[in-house]
Design a protein around this motif. Structure first.
Motif, mmCIF file in Angstrom:
data_model
loop_
_atom_site.group_PDB
_atom_site.id
_atom_site.type_symbol
_atom_site.label_atom_id
_atom_site.label_comp_id
_atom_site.label_asym_id
_atom_site.label_seq_id
_atom_site.Cartn_x
_atom_site.Cartn_y
_atom_site.Cartn_z
ATOM 1 N N ARG A 12 10.854 21.123 0.489
ATOM 2 C CA ARG A 12 11.624 22.121 -0.246
ATOM 3 C C ARG A 12 12.905 22.393 0.543
ATOM 4 O O ARG A 12 12.948 22.133 1.753
ATOM 5 C CB ARG A 12 10.833 23.416 -0.378
ATOM 6 C CG ARG A 12 9.591 23.306 -1.231
ATOM 7 C CD ARG A 12 8.988 24.699 -1.454
ATOM 8 N NE ARG A 12 7.667 24.611 -2.036
ATOM 9 C CZ ARG A 12 7.419 24.378 -3.317
ATOM 10 N NH1 ARG A 12 8.427 24.215 -4.143
ATOM 11 N NH2 ARG A 12 6.188 24.311 -3.760
ATOM 12 N N PRO A 13 13.935 22.932 -0.098
ATOM 13 C CA PRO A 13 15.167 23.242 0.631
ATOM 14 C C PRO A 13 14.958 24.156 1.840
ATOM 15 O O PRO A 13 15.721 24.085 2.798
ATOM 16 C CB PRO A 13 16.053 23.903 -0.427
ATOM 17 C CG PRO A 13 15.598 23.276 -1.713
ATOM 18 C CD PRO A 13 14.103 23.122 -1.539
ATOM 19 N N ASP A 14 13.886 24.980 1.829
ATOM 20 C CA ASP A 14 13.611 25.848 2.983
ATOM 21 C C ASP A 14 12.845 25.129 4.092
ATOM 22 O O ASP A 14 12.495 25.722 5.107
ATOM 23 C CB ASP A 14 12.862 27.112 2.561
ATOM 24 C CG ASP A 14 11.427 26.849 2.094
ATOM 25 O OD1 ASP A 14 10.945 25.688 2.155
ATOM 26 O OD2 ASP A 14 10.770 27.822 1.664
ATOM 27 N N GLY A 15 12.567 23.816 3.891
ATOM 28 C CA GLY A 15 11.885 23.026 4.907
ATOM 29 C C GLY A 15 10.380 22.909 4.736
ATOM 30 O O GLY A 15 9.723 22.186 5.488
ATOM 31 N N THR A 16 9.808 23.599 3.748
ATOM 32 C CA THR A 16 8.366 23.522 3.505
ATOM 33 C C THR A 16 7.973 22.100 3.109
ATOM 34 O O THR A 16 8.545 21.529 2.176
ATOM 35 C CB THR A 16 7.947 24.496 2.385
ATOM 36 O OG1 THR A 16 8.306 25.820 2.762
ATOM 37 C CG2 THR A 16 6.446 24.417 2.112
ATOM 38 N N LEU A 17 6.974 21.550 3.804
ATOM 39 C CA LEU A 17 6.484 20.216 3.491
ATOM 40 C C LEU A 17 5.617 20.276 2.240
ATOM 41 O O LEU A 17 4.606 20.977 2.216
ATOM 42 C CB LEU A 17 5.675 19.657 4.669
ATOM 43 C CG LEU A 17 5.085 18.270 4.496
ATOM 44 C CD1 LEU A 17 6.181 17.220 4.312
ATOM 45 C CD2 LEU A 17 4.198 17.923 5.695
ATOM 46 N N VAL A 18 6.024 19.549 1.207
ATOM 47 C CA VAL A 18 5.311 19.517 -0.064
ATOM 48 C C VAL A 18 4.338 18.349 -0.106
ATOM 49 O O VAL A 18 3.191 18.488 -0.520
ATOM 50 C CB VAL A 18 6.315 19.426 -1.238
ATOM 51 C CG1 VAL A 18 5.588 19.230 -2.560
ATOM 52 C CG2 VAL A 18 7.200 20.657 -1.271
ATOM 53 N N ALA A 19 4.795 17.173 0.331
ATOM 54 C CA ALA A 19 3.954 15.973 0.285
ATOM 55 C C ALA A 19 4.526 14.936 1.246
ATOM 56 O O ALA A 19 5.675 15.040 1.683
ATOM 57 C CB ALA A 19 3.903 15.396 -1.129
ATOM 58 N N GLU A 20 3.694 13.945 1.552
ATOM 59 C CA GLU A 20 4.114 12.805 2.364
ATOM 60 C C GLU A 20 3.645 11.539 1.665
ATOM 61 O O GLU A 20 2.512 11.472 1.198
ATOM 62 C CB GLU A 20 3.471 12.864 3.747
ATOM 63 C CG GLU A 20 3.868 14.073 4.561
ATOM 64 C CD GLU A 20 2.963 14.246 5.763
ATOM 65 O OE1 GLU A 20 3.436 13.936 6.875
ATOM 66 O OE2 GLU A 20 1.812 14.671 5.568
ATOM 67 N N VAL A 21 4.521 10.552 1.611
ATOM 68 C CA VAL A 21 4.157 9.234 1.095
ATOM 69 C C VAL A 21 4.399 8.243 2.226
ATOM 70 O O VAL A 21 5.486 8.194 2.788
ATOM 71 C CB VAL A 21 4.976 8.837 -0.143
ATOM 72 C CG1 VAL A 21 4.698 7.394 -0.540
ATOM 73 C CG2 VAL A 21 4.690 9.773 -1.303
ATOM 74 N N THR A 22 3.372 7.495 2.546
ATOM 75 C CA THR A 22 3.494 6.442 3.548
ATOM 76 C C THR A 22 3.223 5.119 2.846
ATOM 77 O O THR A 22 2.190 4.963 2.185
ATOM 78 C CB THR A 22 2.499 6.646 4.704
ATOM 79 O OG1 THR A 22 2.718 7.936 5.261
ATOM 80 C CG2 THR A 22 2.693 5.597 5.784
ATOM 81 N N GLY A 23 4.170 4.214 2.963
ATOM 82 C CA GLY A 23 4.034 2.931 2.296
ATOM 83 C C GLY A 23 4.130 1.779 3.276
ATOM 84 O O GLY A 23 4.843 1.859 4.280
ATOM 85 N N THR A 24 3.406 0.732 2.975
ATOM 86 C CA THR A 24 3.478 -0.510 3.737
ATOM 87 C C THR A 24 3.990 -1.578 2.786
ATOM 88 O O THR A 24 3.525 -1.680 1.651
ATOM 89 C CB THR A 24 2.095 -0.917 4.278
ATOM 90 O OG1 THR A 24 1.606 0.129 5.101
ATOM 91 C CG2 THR A 24 2.170 -2.213 5.069
ATOM 92 N N GLU B 81 0.847 -1.199 0.000
ATOM 93 C CA GLU B 81 0.000 0.000 0.000
ATOM 94 C C GLU B 81 0.875 1.238 0.000
ATOM 95 O O GLU B 81 1.916 1.268 0.657
ATOM 96 C CB GLU B 81 -0.876 0.010 1.256
ATOM 97 C CG GLU B 81 -1.764 1.223 1.386
ATOM 98 C CD GLU B 81 -2.582 1.189 2.663
ATOM 99 O OE1 GLU B 81 -3.762 0.850 2.569
ATOM 100 O OE2 GLU B 81 -2.023 1.485 3.731
ATOM 101 N N ASN B 82 0.468 2.259 -0.741
ATOM 102 C CA ASN B 82 1.097 3.577 -0.711
ATOM 103 C C ASN B 82 0.004 4.631 -0.610
ATOM 104 O O ASN B 82 -1.022 4.528 -1.292
ATOM 105 C CB ASN B 82 1.911 3.857 -1.971
ATOM 106 C CG ASN B 82 3.301 3.299 -1.914
ATOM 107 O OD1 ASN B 82 3.892 3.183 -0.845
ATOM 108 N ND2 ASN B 82 3.838 2.931 -3.059
ATOM 109 N N THR B 83 0.239 5.615 0.227
ATOM 110 C CA THR B 83 -0.685 6.732 0.370
ATOM 111 C C THR B 83 0.101 8.023 0.174
ATOM 112 O O THR B 83 1.175 8.186 0.760
ATOM 113 C CB THR B 83 -1.330 6.755 1.766
ATOM 114 O OG1 THR B 83 -1.998 5.510 1.976
ATOM 115 C CG2 THR B 83 -2.314 7.888 1.913
#
Length: 138
Positions: free
Chosen positions: A95-107, A58-60
């Motif tokens: 991003r290089p400035d630390g901004t969270l763009v996305a998260e992928v969680t995989g099982t 699974e990937n989210t």
């Protein structure tokens, strides 16, 4: 320990809205996981020679901000191990400035290639092959 790889968005990875196509996030995550395994000293060839292979169950993806052509993003890999047949990988796109763009969680797990069943302790297989198991949080 969190592993990270830096990527630059290529123009052909852009969709009609001008941002990275959703499927490309999966490709970036796959690439970062492969680089993480390489940094840990794990050879996929050696893993397969033991009669097991990695499988994704699974990937989210959770999107927070757009990525556009030419943008730079750091993709992290943090393996989370439990007592069962599966493990999780939490990946953050920053991003290089630390901004969270996305998260992928995989099982995922390790498939016994003859029995076609998940092995009971995947972490032990990875640990046995890794020259640097700490990169995999082992």
């Amino acid at each position: 320990m969190s592993f990270s790889v830096r990527l630059t968005v290529r123009s052909y990875e852009i969709d009609t809205q001008g941002h990275v196509n959703g499927a490309v996030y999966h490709q970036y995550a796959d690439h970062a996981r492969a680089e993480c395994l390489r940094a840990a000293g794990v050879s996929l060839r050696d893993l397969l020679a033991t009669g097991v292979g990695p499988v994704t169950l699974e990937n989210t993806v959770r999107y927070h901000h757009e990525l556009r052509a030419g943008d730079t993003v750091d993709v992290t890999c943090d393996f989370v191990w439990g007592d069962g047949k599966t493990s999780r990988v939490v990946q953050r796109f920053l991003r290089p400035d630390g901004t969270l763009v996305a998260e992928v969680t995989g099982t995922g797990g390790l498939l016994d290639l003859q029995e076609r069943r998940l092995v009971s302790d995947p972490g032990e297989h990875w640990r046995a092959l890794a020259a640097h198991p700490e990169v995999l949080n082992l």
